[in-house]
Scaffold this motif. Sequence first.
Motif, PDB file in Angstrom:
ATOM      1  N   TRP B   5      -6.707 -14.706 -11.061  1.00 26.35           N
ATOM      2  CA  TRP B   5      -5.250 -14.632 -11.154  1.00 26.35           C
ATOM      3  C   TRP B   5      -4.668 -15.214  -9.861  1.00 26.35           C
ATOM      4  O   TRP B   5      -5.293 -15.101  -8.805  1.00 26.35           O
ATOM      5  N   LEU B  26      -1.385  -9.534  -3.348  1.00 21.78           N
ATOM      6  CA  LEU B  26      -2.224  -9.033  -4.436  1.00 21.78           C
ATOM      7  C   LEU B  26      -2.392 -10.126  -5.486  1.00 21.78           C
ATOM      8  O   LEU B  26      -1.736 -11.172  -5.421  1.00 21.78           O
ATOM      9  N   HIS B  27      -3.248  -9.879  -6.459  1.00 22.68           N
ATOM     10  CA  HIS B  27      -3.435 -10.813  -7.561  1.00 22.68           C
ATOM     11  C   HIS B  27      -2.778 -10.268  -8.823  1.00 22.68           C
ATOM     12  O   HIS B  27      -2.787  -9.059  -9.061  1.00 22.68           O
ATOM     13  N   GLU B  32       5.905 -10.561 -13.560  1.00 21.71           N
ATOM     14  CA  GLU B  32       6.208  -9.181 -13.959  1.00 21.71           C
ATOM     15  C   GLU B  32       5.061  -8.229 -13.649  1.00 21.71           C
ATOM     16  O   GLU B  32       5.275  -7.105 -13.190  1.00 21.71           O
ATOM     17  N   MET B  33       3.839  -8.704 -13.924  1.00 21.76           N
ATOM     18  CA  MET B  33       2.698  -7.854 -13.590  1.00 21.76           C
ATOM     19  C   MET B  33       2.532  -7.732 -12.074  1.00 21.76           C
ATOM     20  O   MET B  33       2.071  -6.702 -11.581  1.00 21.76           O
ATOM     21  N   LYS B  36       4.662  -4.924 -11.068  1.00 22.48           N
ATOM     22  CA  LYS B  36       4.045  -3.640 -11.444  1.00 22.48           C
ATOM     23  C   LYS B  36       2.876  -3.320 -10.509  1.00 22.48           C
ATOM     24  O   LYS B  36       2.730  -2.191 -10.042  1.00 22.48           O
ATOM     25  N   ASN B  37       2.039  -4.337 -10.263  1.00 17.67           N
ATOM     26  CA  ASN B  37       0.907  -4.094  -9.368  1.00 17.67           C
ATOM     27  C   ASN B  37       1.379  -3.740  -7.960  1.00 17.67           C
ATOM     28  O   ASN B  37       0.790  -2.886  -7.294  1.00 17.67           O
ATOM     29  N   ARG B  39       4.102  -2.216  -7.228  1.00 14.43           N
ATOM     30  CA  ARG B  39       4.565  -0.823  -7.302  1.00 14.43           C
ATOM     31  C   ARG B  39       3.372   0.124  -7.163  1.00 14.43           C
ATOM     32  O   ARG B  39       3.428   1.128  -6.451  1.00 14.43           O
ATOM     33  N   ASP B  40       2.275  -0.235  -7.837  1.00  5.72           N
ATOM     34  CA  ASP B  40       1.121   0.657  -7.824  1.00  5.72           C
ATOM     35  C   ASP B  40       0.330   0.597  -6.523  1.00  5.72           C
ATOM     36  O   ASP B  40      -0.240   1.591  -6.093  1.00  5.72           O
ATOM     37  N   VAL B  41       0.284  -0.601  -5.922  1.00  4.67           N
ATOM     38  CA  VAL B  41      -0.548  -0.745  -4.728  1.00  4.67           C
ATOM     39  C   VAL B  41       0.221  -0.401  -3.452  1.00  4.67           C
ATOM     40  O   VAL B  41      -0.325   0.193  -2.532  1.00  4.67           O
ATOM     41  N   ARG B  44       2.974   3.706  -3.321  1.00  7.90           N
ATOM     42  CA  ARG B  44       2.420   4.991  -3.750  1.00  7.90           C
ATOM     43  C   ARG B  44       2.940   6.147  -2.905  1.00  7.90           C
ATOM     44  O   ARG B  44       2.956   7.290  -3.337  1.00  7.90           O
TER      45      ARG B  44
END
Lengths: 264, 94
Positions: B5, B26-27, B32-33, B36-37, B39-41, B44
């Motif tokens: 990616w 990040l990859h 859009e992903m 989201k990624n 947000r998650d990485v 937190r």
Amino acid sequence: MTAAAAKAQPALTQQEAFVQFLLRMGDNTLILGHRVSEWCGHAPVLEEDIALANIALDLIGQTQIWLGLAADVQGEGKSADDLAFLRDAWDFRNLLLVEMPNGDFGQTLMRQFLFDAWHGLMLEQLKSSSDERVAAIAEKASKEVAYHFERSAETVISLGDGTEESHNRMQAALDYLWPYVGEMFLSDEIDAAMEQAGIAPDPTTLRDAYDTRVSDVLAEATLTIPESRFAQKGGRTGQMHTEHLGHLLTQMQWLQRAYPGAKW
Amino acid sequence: MKNEWPLWEVFIRGQHGMSHRHVGSLHAPDAEMAIKNARDVYTRRNEGVSIWVVEAAAITASSPSDKGPLYEPSESKVYRHPTFFDIPDEVGAM
């Protein structure tokens, strides 16, 4: 009432029905949270690994409040931890869907999507529960679950409408898991008692909204919903779990079983 | 076929009124992903109120070997620092 009749039809008190309802909610999030946590360190890419761990943690957090409340209402001096770690398979009230094995990444995400779609609708209704404690849990959890659904739906679309390989895997996952969808909309005397008290909706009333929600996403994912509406059941009543639950509990509970009362 | 990616650079605004700051990369398969990624990485622990992502390939960077011509000329121009003015106390932090 004769003793025999009482034995044949043990009427649930309102309190007992409420505890069962709370166990159903808390066991769903506990078992799915544990399942998802099994991916920790194994997901296909780092970003998904962290995302799955976040989802698992959200679910375990919700479990703490659902089972905490269940223990309070039960009034036997137990804690959420007691309920999570010291019950055996037949005492669990989770849907069969959430105890299904992770399979490949696609199957994990399909299970998540099918559950999230229901979970979000359920929590939305529970926000207006007549029981303030239930409404407060739903208020907190529904924000987390809205994100879970967004993420799982988007991944189902990407993989379903992706390569031939990913499409085939997602279709296989849907075919495998679809028979476990129907259990979410079954209704029994516990649900009737909850509905009457204004605590929770009758699950059957969520089906139409669920079908719309799920079929929109699956259509975009170019996946075909199986025609059969046959529903595996027995999880939420505790009558018949799958063979997978016992293995999951063995792993989840071994520390408390081997070293009772261990703390850290 | 490329299996990786693309790489995305992530910028997060910690509070309203602050500017977005680069926090890492990040990859992700698409923008859009990537959000989201991110947000998650990267959020937190309640770090952010807004996320920007940009494909790393879209960033044009200065070359480290140009640092002489790019930066050294400004070293000798102290008058560009606004330290020669008396700032009234009422102005507060600038």
